[in-house]
Design an enzyme around this catalytic site. Sequence first.
Site, mmCIF file in Angstrom:
data_model
loop_
_atom_site.group_PDB
_atom_site.id
_atom_site.type_symbol
_atom_site.label_atom_id
_atom_site.label_comp_id
_atom_site.label_asym_id
_atom_site.label_seq_id
_atom_site.Cartn_x
_atom_site.Cartn_y
_atom_site.Cartn_z
ATOM 1 N N ASN A 50 3.438 -0.543 3.345
ATOM 2 C CA ASN A 50 3.289 0.851 3.780
ATOM 3 C C ASN A 50 2.610 0.959 5.140
ATOM 4 O O ASN A 50 2.834 1.923 5.867
ATOM 5 C CB ASN A 50 2.557 1.685 2.722
ATOM 6 C CG ASN A 50 1.264 1.079 2.257
ATOM 7 O OD1 ASN A 50 0.912 -0.032 2.638
ATOM 8 N ND2 ASN A 50 0.555 1.805 1.418
ATOM 9 N N CYS A 51 1.799 -0.026 5.502
ATOM 10 C CA CYS A 51 1.178 0.006 6.831
ATOM 11 C C CYS A 51 2.193 -0.209 7.948
ATOM 12 O O CYS A 51 1.921 0.090 9.111
ATOM 13 C CB CYS A 51 0.082 -1.050 6.932
ATOM 14 S SG CYS A 51 -1.307 -0.777 5.810
ATOM 15 N N PRO A 287 -14.072 -0.300 -21.502
ATOM 16 C CA PRO A 287 -14.140 -1.760 -21.309
ATOM 17 C C PRO A 287 -12.786 -2.451 -21.271
ATOM 18 O O PRO A 287 -12.708 -3.625 -20.897
ATOM 19 C CB PRO A 287 -14.967 -2.234 -22.513
ATOM 20 C CG PRO A 287 -14.814 -1.152 -23.538
ATOM 21 C CD PRO A 287 -14.700 0.121 -22.765
#
Length: 576
Positions: A50-51, A287
């Site tokens: 995406n960058c 958890p």
Amino acid sequence: MSPTPEPAPRRLVVVGGVAGGMSAAARARRLDESASIVVLEQSAHVSFANCGLPYHLSGEIESRDSLLLHTPASLHAALALDVRTGHRVTAIDRTARTVAVATADGTYDLPYDALLLAPGAVAVRPPVDGLDHPAVHTLRTVPDLDALTARVAALPADRPRRAVVVGAGFIGLEAVEALAHRGLDVTLVELADHVLPPLDPELAPLLADELRAHGVALHLGVAARSVTTGADGAALVTLTDGTRVPADLVVVNVGVRPASDLARDAGLTLGATGAIVVDADQRTSDPHVWAVGDAVEVTHAVTGAVGPVPLAGPANRQGRRAADAMLGRRTTPQAPVLGTAIVRVFGLTAAVTGASQAALARAGIEHEVVRVHGGHHAGYFPGTQAVHLVASFAPDGRLLGAQAVGRAGVDKRIDVLATALRAGMTADDLAELDLAYAPPYGAAKDPVNMLGFVAQNVLDGTMPQWHAADLDAVRATHLVLDVRTAAEHARGHLDGALHVPHTELRDRLDEVRAAAAGRPVAVHCQSGVRAHIATRVLLHAGLDARNLSGGWLSLVLTHPALTRPDAVRPLEGARS
């Protein structure tokens, strides 16, 4: 005796792909060949860069396929992962340990032993009327890219093609550059009073100059109010100051917010920013559930501020950590983040790490600011470019943050300074860093070393300093002494300042003393080095003197009107 049965394979379910989710899934498979690992991704693309989207929009990355790093088939072949695209998780039953999944063919429940949430972030929708106009786009996903690319391609080539980009952050600036490279006339709108708001205002004018030099029209300190259809059928963007800007397309990128609705609906603890609260091992308040990426809270290493940091580096590291934790292995606990980031703006690079001056002020953290305008390599070697560095230090010398702008060498310096921040280094440590040097690559006194030297002098009192932001107060109470050459003085100077080149200062001390008439002396040169010598001369002569941090170069960035049209611009060189 009957043989001990083999334990059932551990069932890991990952919600969301891309950086955090796929890093976790891949790491989990490398650690446990027998685990059942299912990745549920609501979009059609589970692993994409995406960058890199803006750089395909510009045409710099020619092939769209280069952005698609993996497919479900390639991930199954390489890592035996069960990757299901088009599968949207709609609910989590924490008691039954199942997730409800919706697909085009219906719904089903999927059980888990350990669940990882990597939902990412969603674009913020600003309060602008008309965001559903067909000309309005965002740039976060592959479909966003496809729609924007198709829109650009469909614009007529026989008339000017116009784009408005709303938001001058990192993605907004990349979109501006991409659209300008595609030949569009671009207007940039930013609510803040300067481009790239994470950058402190004193360096932002360098970016503004670069944008204007490439034909980008800037509207700063205003917001978009509405998007309507104009008389010619194109979009019409009306700003809060009444300006109307016609546009064939509008790109809105004003930030993101955590996509934490699924976690909230499941009763997991969210922080004040809406991000998912996790511990140092990425475990949520349940958890059996972990979370990573743009949707989780992190702590800033310098200010202690808590909130999401939507960057690819932290997301990848969090995914790796979560996989270790889910499989019961020792982890490297999440360290507070620095927010190191970088962006290219045509021929310039801007980068930040640690806390800005504004962030330090908000946090009430005492600090000293130092400025260095050094060459990216030896000044005598052809092609040297100025690296404009600004750094903040605590009173005990610890580095707190740094920013840089320049045409070359910025990435190298910011990475060194980010490493120094992580290591808790001080001004003394920066001064002693042993960095690679040869004339084509650096200087014997690298700009990073120079930051350390200057900070040492400031912090131990060797060099009292004043700042460009205090110009009006200083002019009212000090004698301003300009120690540059006659040629530099002629290109631009402060009215009322006494001009004495530093090489003449020792012979003209009586003149300076008389002009000061008991007032302190505020000295400046071009970048601070010669004024440091002059300040030391004056202090030895018994005068109260201080040096302008960053010199004339910093002064004209803070007060651009001081620069005459024929003056040397800061990026053309940084004489000392």
